[in-house]
Design a protein around this motif. Structure first.
Motif, PDB file in Angstrom:
ATOM      1  N   GLY A  23      63.876  73.034  40.142  1.00  0.00           N
ATOM      2  CA  GLY A  23      64.339  71.674  39.891  1.00  0.00           C
ATOM      3  C   GLY A  23      63.789  70.642  40.843  1.00  0.00           C
ATOM      4  O   GLY A  23      63.318  69.580  40.421  1.00  0.00           O
ATOM      5  N   HIS A  24      63.825  70.919  42.138  1.00  0.00           N
ATOM      6  CA  HIS A  24      63.436  69.912  43.116  1.00  0.00           C
ATOM      7  C   HIS A  24      61.951  69.574  43.013  1.00  0.00           C
ATOM      8  O   HIS A  24      61.579  68.395  42.975  1.00  0.00           O
ATOM      9  CB  HIS A  24      63.779  70.394  44.527  1.00  0.00           C
ATOM     10  N   ILE A  25      61.111  70.590  42.970  1.00  0.00           N
ATOM     11  CA  ILE A  25      59.680  70.312  42.949  1.00  0.00           C
ATOM     12  C   ILE A  25      59.264  69.652  41.642  1.00  0.00           C
ATOM     13  O   ILE A  25      58.397  68.775  41.618  1.00  0.00           O
ATOM     14  CB  ILE A  25      58.852  71.600  43.234  1.00  0.00           C
ATOM     15  N   ARG A  26      59.875  70.016  40.530  1.00  0.00           N
ATOM     16  CA  ARG A  26      59.501  69.393  39.259  1.00  0.00           C
ATOM     17  C   ARG A  26      59.930  67.927  39.218  1.00  0.00           C
ATOM     18  O   ARG A  26      59.227  67.078  38.668  1.00  0.00           O
ATOM     19  CB  ARG A  26      60.116  70.170  38.100  1.00  0.00           C
ATOM     20  N   ARG A  27      61.074  67.618  39.818  1.00  0.00           N
ATOM     21  CA  ARG A  27      61.515  66.227  39.871  1.00  0.00           C
ATOM     22  C   ARG A  27      60.574  65.408  40.773  1.00  0.00           C
ATOM     23  O   ARG A  27      60.162  64.301  40.416  1.00  0.00           O
ATOM     24  CB  ARG A  27      62.956  66.160  40.380  1.00  0.00           C
ATOM     25  N   ASN A  75      66.238  68.906  35.338  1.00  0.00           N
ATOM     26  CA  ASN A  75      64.915  68.714  34.748  1.00  0.00           C
ATOM     27  C   ASN A  75      64.872  69.139  33.287  1.00  0.00           C
ATOM     28  O   ASN A  75      64.271  68.452  32.455  1.00  0.00           O
ATOM     29  CB  ASN A  75      63.871  69.486  35.557  1.00  0.00           C
ATOM     30  N   THR A  76      65.507  70.244  32.967  1.00  0.00           N
ATOM     31  CA  THR A  76      65.550  70.665  31.567  1.00  0.00           C
ATOM     32  C   THR A  76      66.281  69.635  30.723  1.00  0.00           C
ATOM     33  O   THR A  76      65.869  69.330  29.595  1.00  0.00           O
ATOM     34  CB  THR A  76      66.243  72.031  31.445  1.00  0.00           C
ATOM     35  N   PHE A  77      67.363  69.069  31.255  1.00  0.00           N
ATOM     36  CA  PHE A  77      68.099  68.022  30.548  1.00  0.00           C
ATOM     37  C   PHE A  77      67.204  66.814  30.294  1.00  0.00           C
ATOM     38  O   PHE A  77      67.188  66.261  29.185  1.00  0.00           O
ATOM     39  CB  PHE A  77      69.327  67.633  31.357  1.00  0.00           C
ATOM     40  N   GLY A 120      68.445  55.511  35.658  1.00  0.00           N
ATOM     41  CA  GLY A 120      68.251  56.197  34.386  1.00  0.00           C
ATOM     42  C   GLY A 120      67.534  57.511  34.635  1.00  0.00           C
ATOM     43  O   GLY A 120      67.028  57.787  35.733  1.00  0.00           O
ATOM     44  N   TYR A 121      67.496  58.356  33.617  1.00  0.00           N
ATOM     45  CA  TYR A 121      66.879  59.680  33.752  1.00  0.00           C
ATOM     46  C   TYR A 121      65.355  59.579  33.756  1.00  0.00           C
ATOM     47  O   TYR A 121      64.777  58.581  33.304  1.00  0.00           O
ATOM     48  CB  TYR A 121      67.369  60.600  32.629  1.00  0.00           C
ATOM     49  N   LEU A 122      64.711  60.611  34.280  1.00  0.00           N
ATOM     50  CA  LEU A 122      63.257  60.611  34.477  1.00  0.00           C
ATOM     51  C   LEU A 122      62.573  61.160  33.229  1.00  0.00           C
ATOM     52  O   LEU A 122      62.588  62.363  32.977  1.00  0.00           O
ATOM     53  CB  LEU A 122      62.896  61.455  35.702  1.00  0.00           C
TER      54      LEU A 122
END
Length: 427
Positions: free
Chosen positions: A34-38, A318-320, A211-213
């Motif tokens: 999660g962290h690295i993908r964000r 990230n999946t969300f 907002g979401y990424l």
């Protein structure tokens, strides 16, 4: 500026300029993807909007080299740390104790800060870093006048647990004393991750909900050989990194074992952190079911998400974001241990009719998983309307909002610190 393309490199590389603005992104990466993908999504978005800048990601992720980064982005990998089954941390690879590993990570982070001398720093989730490893670097950055930003996902955990985690580390004091901005990569109307912390008035004016990424399909690469079922409509099953995703995969497989009439086939992506033993066990069961196939790890999961008809996932941040970005009907089966983050997000999203949620009784202490309950959910999933039909305003504005918020520091051709020094000499 183009805000939608976050993953496509430019046709021509921007000329290099040693005086152009610099961004440092810190990601502690003790577990999962999660962290690295964000951080990767934010870094790629920033160089897409400001092609002259340079971005370095400091990360403890063991799989960071598997990901694609835009021109202008590079990374420094610090020694990995992992959360063990008893909840304690330990070195991922080194034969050192945790104290020596943290000391090594601290020294590397500080040296990168001293050498790279960033104008903007974005810290992912942990205000003082893992076990305070970021504090010496933050002290240097404050003295040098860098803009320091804390970036938070939409949900951290329930307020009482978050307070317990942060109150002993100095993280709460850092919100007031260290950070210039606090970006929440979500919507205030969905969740307020810092609500319930003491002394809100000391940092409330720094909080900005972005907002979401939004995610995009990665740029063209050599063609991938995906399993045959991806040639038609299929369900993508993803547990994220896979380290704690065995439950949802077992439940999906058991549904196909119990009910061969489920219409759509499913592709299960195990993730890089699922144990070899569980992966072998699942692969043997999948091989006996004509409507199931599997993959180990796909770093460009966006390609499969875009191709899938619908998605079953645990519901990490990230999946969300990908489910929303590619507008896929989705069933979320959230974990509730070691934190309630995924369950909180899933419940809020279900309330807004963005996704459907199915709780795992084995995790909640309510008994065994019923394969026919999952089978019924898989029958219903392809008929679900996509998230866009919920009509939530500004839902996916995160990346352009971050780029706009940092425009004063990044849009100038020359670093702000250089301009200030020149002005002082002239005067």
């Amino acid at each position: 500026m183009s805000f939608n393309v976050v993953d496509l490199p430019g046709v021509e590389r921007t000329p290099r300029d040693p005086h152009a603005p610099r961004v440092l992104i810190y990601s502690h990466d003790t577990f999962g993807l999660g962290h690295i993908r964000r951080c990767r999504a934010i870094a790629n978005s920033l160089v897409a909007n400001y092609p002259h800048i340079s971005v370095i990601i400091i990360s403890g992720s063991s799989v960071i080299s598997s990901f694609q980064f835009g021109d202008g982005v590079d990374y420094v990998r610090i020694p990995g740390v992992e959360k063990q089954s008893d909840g304690r941390y330990g070195p991922h690879h080194l034969n050192l104790d945790l104290t020596d590993t943290i000391r090594l990570r601290t020294d590397i982070i500080k040296q990168v800060v001293l050498s790279f001398d960033p104008d903007v720093v974005i810290v992912d989730k942990e205000p003082v870093g893992l076990r305070g490893e970021l504090i010496p670097a933050l002290e240097v950055l404050r003295r040098r006048g860098a803009r320091i930003v804390l970036g938070l996902r939409d949900v951290l955990d329930e307020p009482t647990k978050l307070y317990e985690e942060w109150r002993h580390t100095g993280a709460i004091e850092a919100l007031e004393q260290v950070y210039d901005d606090i970006f929440v990569y979500g919507l205030e109307s969905i969740y307020q991750p810092l609500a319930g912390l003491p002394n809100q008035h000391l940092f409330a004016d720094k909080i900005r909900y972005t907002g979401y990424l939004k995610r995009a399909v990665p740029s063209p690469m050599p063609p991938n050989r995906y399993p045959r079922i991806t040639k038609g409509p299929f369900i993508l099953v993803t547990p994220g990194g896979g380290g704690d995703g065995a439950g949802v995969i077992d439940w999906v497989i058991s549904a196909y074992e119990a009910d061969p009439t489920i219409a759509l086939p499913a592709l299960i992506v195990f993730g890089p952190f699922m144990s070899r033993e569980r992966r072998k066990e699942f692969a043997e069961r999948i091989a006996r079911l004509p409507k199931l196939e599997s993959l180990g790890f796909e770093p460009r999961l966006e390609l499969l998400m875009n191709r899938a008809h619908c998605v079953v996932a645990m519901g990490g941040y990230n999946t969300f974001c990908e489910i929303l970005s590619f507008d896929k009907p989705a069933l979320i089966v959230p974990r509730v241990k070691p934190r309630l983050e995924q369950a909180i997000r899933a419940e809020r999203a279900d309330h807004l009719k963005l996704i459907d949620v199915l709780h795992d009784p084995a995790q909640n202490g309510e008994g065994a998983r019923d394969p026919l309950v999952m089978a019924a959910a898989l029958h219903a999933l392809p008929k679900r309307v996509p998230p866009s039909q919920a009509f939530v305003p500004s839902l996916l504005d995160g990346l352009p909002a971050v780029a706009r918020a940092l425009a004063d520091d990044l849009s100038m051709p020359v670093r702000g610190r250089i301009l200030a020094q020149n002005a002082a000499v002239v005067s």
